[in-house]
Design a protein around this motif. Structure first.
Motif, PDB file in Angstrom:
ATOM      1  N   SER A  32       4.378   2.222  -6.623  1.00  0.00           N
ATOM      2  CA  SER A  32       5.661   2.979  -6.711  1.00  0.00           C
ATOM      3  C   SER A  32       5.818   4.088  -5.637  1.00  0.00           C
ATOM      4  O   SER A  32       6.871   4.487  -5.292  1.00  0.00           O
ATOM      5  CB  SER A  32       5.851   3.683  -8.125  1.00  0.00           C
ATOM      6  N   ALA A  33       4.612   4.444  -4.886  1.00  0.00           N
ATOM      7  CA  ALA A  33       4.725   5.346  -4.129  1.00  0.00           C
ATOM      8  C   ALA A  33       5.083   4.754  -2.581  1.00  0.00           C
ATOM      9  O   ALA A  33       5.043   5.511  -1.723  1.00  0.00           O
ATOM     10  CB  ALA A  33       3.198   5.963  -3.641  1.00  0.00           C
ATOM     11  N   ILE A  34       5.448   3.580  -2.630  1.00  0.00           N
ATOM     12  CA  ILE A  34       5.869   2.673  -1.027  1.00  0.00           C
ATOM     13  C   ILE A  34       7.023   3.628  -0.717  1.00  0.00           C
ATOM     14  O   ILE A  34       7.771   3.691  -1.338  1.00  0.00           O
ATOM     15  CB  ILE A  34       5.755   1.092  -1.357  1.00  0.00           C
ATOM     16  N   LYS A  35       6.884   3.709   0.441  1.00  0.00           N
ATOM     17  CA  LYS A  35       8.008   4.594   1.325  1.00  0.00           C
ATOM     18  C   LYS A  35       8.876   3.673   2.240  1.00  0.00           C
ATOM     19  O   LYS A  35       9.659   4.556   2.909  1.00  0.00           O
ATOM     20  CB  LYS A  35       6.979   5.682   1.911  1.00  0.00           C
ATOM     21  N   ASN A  57      -2.191 -10.340  -4.891  1.00  0.00           N
ATOM     22  CA  ASN A  57      -0.514 -10.985  -5.155  1.00  0.00           C
ATOM     23  C   ASN A  57       0.040  -9.972  -6.255  1.00  0.00           C
ATOM     24  O   ASN A  57       0.053 -10.306  -7.176  1.00  0.00           O
ATOM     25  CB  ASN A  57      -0.493 -12.451  -5.834  1.00  0.00           C
ATOM     26  N   ASN A  58       0.515  -9.008  -5.470  1.00  0.00           N
ATOM     27  CA  ASN A  58       1.365  -7.999  -6.404  1.00  0.00           C
ATOM     28  C   ASN A  58       2.703  -7.886  -5.834  1.00  0.00           C
ATOM     29  O   ASN A  58       3.014  -8.227  -4.573  1.00  0.00           O
ATOM     30  CB  ASN A  58       0.681  -6.431  -6.061  1.00  0.00           C
ATOM     31  N   GLN A  88       1.440   1.068   5.123  1.00  0.00           N
ATOM     32  CA  GLN A  88       0.511   2.103   4.376  1.00  0.00           C
ATOM     33  C   GLN A  88      -0.067   1.265   3.142  1.00  0.00           C
ATOM     34  O   GLN A  88      -1.151   1.329   2.976  1.00  0.00           O
ATOM     35  CB  GLN A  88       1.420   3.172   3.751  1.00  0.00           C
ATOM     36  N   ALA A  89       0.855   0.453   2.543  1.00  0.00           N
ATOM     37  CA  ALA A  89       0.223  -0.160   1.285  1.00  0.00           C
ATOM     38  C   ALA A  89      -0.692  -1.253   1.519  1.00  0.00           C
ATOM     39  O   ALA A  89      -1.846  -1.300   1.214  1.00  0.00           O
ATOM     40  CB  ALA A  89       1.436  -0.873   0.584  1.00  0.00           C
ATOM     41  N   SER A 131      -6.798  -6.649  -7.702  1.00  0.00           N
ATOM     42  CA  SER A 131      -5.659  -5.913  -7.947  1.00  0.00           C
ATOM     43  C   SER A 131      -5.510  -5.045  -6.569  1.00  0.00           C
ATOM     44  O   SER A 131      -6.432  -4.664  -6.074  1.00  0.00           O
ATOM     45  CB  SER A 131      -5.878  -4.901  -9.234  1.00  0.00           C
ATOM     46  N   ALA A 132      -4.135  -4.509  -6.450  1.00  0.00           N
ATOM     47  CA  ALA A 132      -3.716  -3.551  -5.213  1.00  0.00           C
ATOM     48  C   ALA A 132      -4.699  -2.263  -5.493  1.00  0.00           C
ATOM     49  O   ALA A 132      -5.043  -1.788  -4.417  1.00  0.00           O
ATOM     50  CB  ALA A 132      -2.522  -3.132  -5.337  1.00  0.00           C
ATOM     51  N   GLY A 133      -4.974  -1.886  -6.743  1.00  0.00           N
ATOM     52  CA  GLY A 133      -5.685  -0.523  -6.868  1.00  0.00           C
ATOM     53  C   GLY A 133      -5.038   0.674  -6.266  1.00  0.00           C
ATOM     54  O   GLY A 133      -5.676   1.585  -5.790  1.00  0.00           O
TER      55      GLY A 133
END
Lengths: 325, 249
Positions: free
Chosen positions: A182-185, A65-66, A75-76, A176-178
């Motif tokens: 911030s790179a989500i496009k 849960n992020n 992608q994420a 955690s998302a790991g």
């Protein structure tokens, strides 16, 4: 055998029947293979909802849960699912067959070097070699597909397996998302959603109209019947192409594929492309003026008659039934 | 801006599907081949975007993975209006293999927008577009029913349960498109067909890659029992049957 990982999709924080169906499918493969099934949830789902997954036999429930994952980024999501698959040593990753899985499962399969079969319609015919069955040509044939890679990714066609309860003591584990969120496009800038309507993909009953409805102004009784039955409304391709009804209601080969318990086809001749989209329905009722219409070959019950004359007494009869039960 | 559309060569959607005698394959003799319906809508939308000069789209390219038999289908895409075409000369055995070939063919071509249909109407895999975007490490949006260009930005509508989301991806990106992306597919004009003969069609040899899935057997669908007819003057009987016999309402 390696573990089974099930991606448990939520819709606004709730699981749907299709999610539980994928869980039950994964749990059954795990049982056959003598391994454990793990559920993975992404996004904001309350513990009270997550724990519902334990009713269907999973050994563990993982939740990621992020806040950056509150909307879908393919992608994420694929990164999270494939990382968990790797760290858990999953041999099979199971999805339900939804828009989200169409978006994410192929990406997961690349990350895992895994063969993918979408919309599997039954338990594997064999685990080694791994062979599953799916519909091809939109139900005009069934195919046995072998996945040759070590890791396998599959999605389960809706209403093809069913849900059975099998409560476990599974606990919820936060992960955690790991990766660098911030790179989500992709960015979701607007959401438009109708509320209170029965959704076509979830509906147990679908009431559908075709060109035989004659005019978009004639949809009132069809909508009334849908409301009485708690059904979703749908239409054939010419109807959506004419703009009588929205494209989102188009059922058929190039529109939506549906598999309700009961499908009503009013004034639909039953072109091969339409039948392909509804042939998985448990029961099909057809009403058409042309007794030779191909829809009657696909239907279980039929009435030869004008929809406008058949709908009013049909509505009355349903009302009478509902008042009796 | 450059747009790529991935095209799958599929049997006409009205084809009656027959299996070979041993059920090991679909009998594709005498089948009429077409552009996969969703790919055709994607091509139509790309051409609409290009015709709007405000969008500054230089080139609309189509690509397919297939043997020489797929050539009429890719030529048709040129006749409809694509500027150039690529055919990777191999049998499109599964989505993994097709995505690998396309990724290799276009990785240095710098397309800004790549459009793929949400599935192919033959094997209904729903996999190629997503695999391609992962292999190219590009963002992707699936279930796209609308695409607009606003300056340097692209906005798409993604269908979700009960509605849609507007999504803005960074470029380059892959849009996996469905019904609604264009109103109706374009039909090639006589002029288009003539011009298509002059347009470049590059044939590339495949890179070494294996399919990860394979069809081992087919079965026809189960025959359906005859439809039970109810008289139009006795509609209540239908409700009775649905309640007592089918036990469905």
């Amino acid at each position: 055998m390696n573990k089974i990982l099930i991606y448990t999709e939520n819709f606004d924080g709730k699981f749907k029947k299709s999610t539980f169906e994928a869980v039950c499918y994964g749990v059954e493969i795990a049982r056959q293979a003598g391994t454990e099934a793990i559920a993975l949830s992404i996004g904001d789902v309350a513990e009270s909802e997550l724990i519902n997954l334990s009713k269907y036999g999973v050994a563990r429930i993982l939740t990621c849960n992020n806040p950056m994952l509150s909307t879908l980024d393919n992608q994420a999501y694929a990164a999270v699912i494939s990382q968990v698959a790797k760290s858990e040593g999953a041999g099979i990753v199971v999805f339900s067959a939804s828009n989200t899985s169409k978006a994410v499962a192929p990406r997961v399969s690349v990350k895992l070097n895994a063969g993918l079969v979408f919309s599997v319609s039954g338990l594997p015919k064999s685990l080694n070699p791994f062979v599953v069955v799916k519909k091809v040509f939109h139900g005009k044939a069934f195919a046995d597909v072998m996945i040759k890679s070590d890791v396998k990714v599959i999605s389960i066609a809706q209403n093809s397996f069913g849900v059975r309860e099998n409560t476990t003591e599974a606990v919820i584990e936060s992960i955690s998302a790991g990766f660098d969120t911030s790179a989500i496009k992709t960015k979701v800038t607007n959401v438009e959603k109708s509320t209170g309507k029965v959704l076509l993909n979830d509906a147990e009953v679908v009431v559908s109209g075709g060109r035989g409805m004659k005019s978009p102004d004639n949809w009132k009784p069809l909508e009334e019947l849908a409301e009485l039955l708690g059904a979703a409304t749908a239409c054939s391709r010419p109807v959506s192409d004419e703009g009588w009804r929205p494209h989102s209601e188009h059922v058929g080969q190039t529109g939506k594929i549906v598999a309700p318990n009961l499908y009503f086809a009013f004034g639909i001749s039953g072109a091969i492309q339409h039948v392909a989209g509804v042939s998985s329905s448990k029961f099909i009722v057809a009403v058409n003026t042309d007794k030779e219409a191909p829809i009657f070959q696909a239907a279980d019950y039929g009435i030869v008659g004008d929809v406008q004359k058949v709908l009013p007494p049909l509505i009355e009869a349903v009302k009478k039934l509902k008042s009796e039960v | 801006m450059k747009i790529l559309i991935c095209i799958s060569n599929v049997p006409d959607t009205t084809t009656k599907i027959k299996l070979t005698g041993d059920n090991k394959a679909v009998d594709l003799a005498n089948v009429q081949w077409i552009i996969n319906p969703w790919d055709e809508l994607a091509l139509t939308r790309a051409l609409e975007l290009k015709e709007n000069t405000a969008n500054a789209i230089d080139k609309v390219t189509v690509i397919t993975v297939g043997n020489a038999g797929a050539e009429p289908t890719i030529r048709k895409a040129l006749a409809i209006g694509a500027d150039n075409a690529i055919r990777v000369n191999t049998d499109p055995k599964d989505a993994w293999l097709v995505a690998t070939q396309i990724a290799n063919a276009v990785k240095s071509e710098n397309f800004d927008i790549i459009l793929c249909g949400i599935e192919s109407s033959d094997y209904n895999g729903s996999a190629m577009g997503g695999m391609l975007s992962e292999m190219l490490d590009l963002p992707s949006v699936s279930s796209v029913s609308k695409i607009e260009i606003e300056g340097a930005k692209v906005k798409v509508n993604r269908e979700i349960a009960g509605g849609f989301e507007t999504v803005e991806p960074s470029l380059p990106f892959v849009a996996i498109v469905q019904k609604g992306i264009a109103k109706e597919p374009r039909i090639p004009s006589m002029r288009g067909i003539m011009m298509a003969r002059q347009k470049p069609l590059t044939v590339l040899e495949p890179v070494a890659a294996d399919a990860l899935t394979g069809f081992v057997n087919y079965e026809p669908p189960m025959p359906k029992a005859a439809c039970k007819m109810v008289d139009a003057d006795n509609v209540a009987q239908l409700v009775d049957l649905l309640h007592h016999e089918a036990k469905i309402i």
